[in-house]
Structures are given as C-alpha cells and as structure tokens.
Design an enzyme around this catalytic site. Structure first.
Site, PDB file in Angstrom:
ATOM      1  CG  MET A   1       8.867  23.735  -0.069  1.00 31.74           C
ATOM      2  SD  MET A   1       7.708  24.908  -1.018  1.00 31.74           S
ATOM      3  CE  MET A   1       6.561  25.533   0.311  1.00 31.74           C
TER       4      MET A   1
ATOM      5  CE1 TYR B   1      13.012  31.680   4.284  1.00 32.08           C
ATOM      6  CE2 TYR B   1      12.857  29.361   4.272  1.00 32.08           C
ATOM      7  CZ  TYR B   1      12.538  30.610   3.580  1.00 32.08           C
ATOM      8  OH  TYR B   1      12.259  30.718   2.407  1.00 32.08           O
TER       9      TYR B   1
ATOM     10  NE  ARG C   1      -6.589   0.768  12.159  1.00 33.43           N
ATOM     11  CZ  ARG C   1      -5.574   0.614  11.713  1.00 33.43           C
ATOM     12  NH1 ARG C   1      -4.579   1.588  11.752  1.00 33.43           N
ATOM     13  NH2 ARG C   1      -4.986  -0.330  10.872  1.00 33.43           N
TER      14      ARG C   1
ATOM     15  CE  LYS D   1      -0.388   0.014   5.015  1.00 28.09           C
ATOM     16  NZ  LYS D   1      -1.518   0.251   6.053  1.00 28.09           N
TER      17      LYS D   1
END
Length: 399
Positions: free
Chosen positions: A318, A270, A136, A38
C-alpha cells in the site's frame, strides 16, 4: 520543499506543457487547440497546466465534469471552456452564468439547457454531440435530425447558440483501423444534417490526440488534446513522444526510506513472491498502491536507483515497495525515479504501463493526492547566484 515532498513528489514541468502545446499546434495549423485538463489535468494539476497551455496558445480548455470547469473559473480562468459529461439535474444554470460551453447528446439534455437558460436570462453555448460509432455518449444517428431541429428552434427563440457539433473516435490510436474512416463518414453526415436544420456552428470537432497527430483530415475547426498535452503517447502504435516533438511533463520520484544488507534466501514483501538469490542490498521506495503505483506491476515495474534501472522486487504494498540493488550501494534519502522524460535514463510512464498491462493515461492519472505536485519551469530565467541555465526553476512550489 515541504515534509511530504521529501518522501515523494511528482515534478510537473510547465515549460514542457507549453512546448507540447506549440508542437501540437504545429501539427494542426488550421485548427484551434483545446487543452483537455479533466481529472485534474490527467493528474498533473488542471489549474497550473491549463494556465501554461493558455500561455502557449491553447484558446480552449476542456473538462469532463462541470465541477472541474467551475474550479478553473474560480482559479481565474476566463477563456473558452467546455465541459461535456452531464447527468439529469446537473448545474446547467451555473455553467451558463460562468460562460462555460456545455454539451448535449439527447433531447433530455437539450430541454434542461433551454430551461436553465430561460431561468438565467442568458443564452447557453451548446455543443451537440453525435455518436458516430464510439457507442458511449452522443446522439445516435436515428435521433440526430430531431435533436438538431430542436436545437435550431431553441436558437431561434434566443435560449442558446449552437457553438459546436462534435464527436469522438473509438480507435484513432490504432492507425488504419476501419472504424476511423467509418466514423469520419458518419461525422460528415451528421454535419450535413445539422446544416440542413439551419445550424452554423462555430467549431466542428472530432480529433483527439491520436487523430490530431495522424489524421489531418479529421482536424476540422478545433482539435482536442488530452494525453499529448502531458507528453505521453496515446499508444505505441501511434509512436513515441519524441516522434512528435512532445516531452513528458511529470517526473515521479521518492527518497529511499531504507537501505540494508540481507543474506541470500531472504523473503521480500507480502507472500514472499521474491526471495533474494544471494547476499544483497535492498532499498525501500516509500510509494505504493495507495499513491497510485499499480500493484499489477509487482515484480515487473521499472525504477532508476543508484544510477541503474532496477525492477520492483516482490509485491508492491500500500505504501512502499522494495528494489534489489544486487552488489550496488545506495544511501538512505537517495532519489529513486519511477518515471520521467528519460534525461537520467529513468523509465517512462509507458514503461510502467507495459509492466502493469495498462495504458500511459492511467499511470499518470492515478498518481494520488498523497504525492505533492512540485511545479518547475525550465523557461524561467535563473536568479543571480541561483540555478544554472537549463535547470528547472521552482514556480509556486508544492501543491
């Protein structure tokens, strides 16, 4: 290698996939193995890894979504294939026509399967899922007798075959957790109810990777391995990959985009959360959170550059992050290795998981599509005049 792969690449070792399958099968010799592919093979490539797993003896493949199963069929896979995460109105008929095993956890799903099978004029293969304590998906114990009785009636009608009864552990990655024994007891109860309803499933299965590795009493007829297939441990409590003969499949690396000398007191990235303590060399790694590098690992993520392990300096951006090389040198274009099997002293996916406060599953699965997968296979014989013994030979290049 294409232009994108020159920036960064995730090398996927198909020989490691096959070796891992063999090691996992050795841990559960009395059960068949399902290789779970998956989420595009946990970020490694479902088609290529699924094919390698088949070659090593995995009789089953497993996916969460039907669309993932359809992609495998379209790529030529024709073996036993199961998908389990369904919502109302799903493509049941297409799955039945493509000989894909499906899962039902409640009466609504069973009704939709039966209706689709009638329209197709073919028997569906259904695995009934019991909620034994995970909370679940899965049929709760109070509704299980109704579901199994209805499934037996549909089986007698010729609409479906109950191919499996299954469940999933909540805490198998925490050896000794009291829920493990409780869930096994509830699973045995669910099997007894199914048998009393007249069901004789082909396979009974509850074991995921940690249960496969540590709970032989949970192996039953089929074991499902996801993260273990890719050579990543399900948790530090279970053990490290080497404890079970597993080898990490993915190596994530990039080419340095910049190397420069800067003075002391120079802010980095940053927010200037890192400032150089003195004159130093900064190297720029062209991978960032858009590629799946966790921003939470800013200031803590490990990376191998110029032969030594370093730590991310400042915030991960990013598209890039910075490493302080101290007094060492490196060249633009030199390889930085974020994680891999450790052959060169590089960190592991688990090292990044600890740095980011997450799990190894997330580290490998989140590596994005901007990072091409380059498939290698150390079991492919070297060509004359080509790679030497033990080197990885390319098998299909970049995907």
């Amino acid at each position: 290698m294409n232009e994108t792969a020159k920036r960064a690449r995730a090398a996927i070792d198909l020989a490691a996939v096959r070796s891992n399958v063999r090691a996992l099968r050795d841990r559960a010799p009395g059960a068949e193995l399902m290789a779970v592919v998956k989420s595009d093979g946990y970020g490694h490539g479902a088609v290529r890894c699924g094919r390698a797993a088949r070659e090593a003896g995995a009789r089953w493949l497993g996916t969460a979504l039907p669309e993932e199963a359809f992609a495998l069929r379209e790529a030529g896979d024709s073996g036993r294939l199961m998908c389990w995460l369904w919502t109302p109105g799903g493509p049941w008929g297409r799955a039945i026509e493509q000989d894909i095993d499906v899962s039902a956890s409640g009466m609504w799903a069973l009704r939709e399967v039966v209706e689709a099978a009638r329209r197709c004029g073919r028997r569906a293969r259904v695995h009934l899922k019991a909620d034994t304590g995970l909370g679940r998906n899965g049929c709760p114990p109070a509704d299980w007798a109704e579901l199994t009785a209805a499934a037996r009636a549909a089986e007698a009608e010729g609409a479906l075959t109950v191919a499996g009864v299954w469940s999933h552990f909540a805490c198998a990655d925490e050896p000794g957790h009291p829920s493990i024994a409780a869930q096994l007891t509830e699973f045995h109860r669910a099997l007894a109810v199914a048998e009393a309803a007249g069901l004789r499933p082909e396979v009974r299965h509850i074991a995921n990777t940690p249960a496969l590795l540590t709970l032989p009493e949970a192996h039953f007829d089929l074991v499902r391995s996801g993260i273990g297939l890719y050579g990543v441990s399900p948790s530090p409590e279970v053990g490290v990959p080497e404890d079970f003969g597993l080898r990490p499949v993915m190596t994530l690396e990039a080419s340095l985009a910049s190397v420069k000398r800067v003075p002391g007191g120079h802010g980095v990235s940053y927010g200037h959360h890192y400032t150089t303590p003195g004159e130093t060399t900064l190297a720029l790694v062209p991978l960032g959170y858009a590629d799946g590098i966790p921003r939470h690992a800013s200031g803590t993520g490990p990376v191998l550059v110029a032969g030594k392990r370093r730590t991310v300096a400042g915030r991960i951006a990013m598209d890039q992050f910075v490493v302080d090389l101290g007094g060492d040198e490196a060249a633009v274009g030199e390889t930085a290795v974020l994680f891999g099997p450790g052959d060169r002293g590089e960190p592991s996916a688990e090292d990044w998981a600890r740095a980011a406060g997450t799990i190894g599953y997330e580290i490998v699965t989140r590596i994005g599509k901007r990072v091409p997968r380059v498939y290698v296979d150390s079991e492919v014989p070297a060509q004359a005049g080509g790679r030497g013994e033990g080197d990885a030979a390319l098998t299909g290049g970049v995907a």
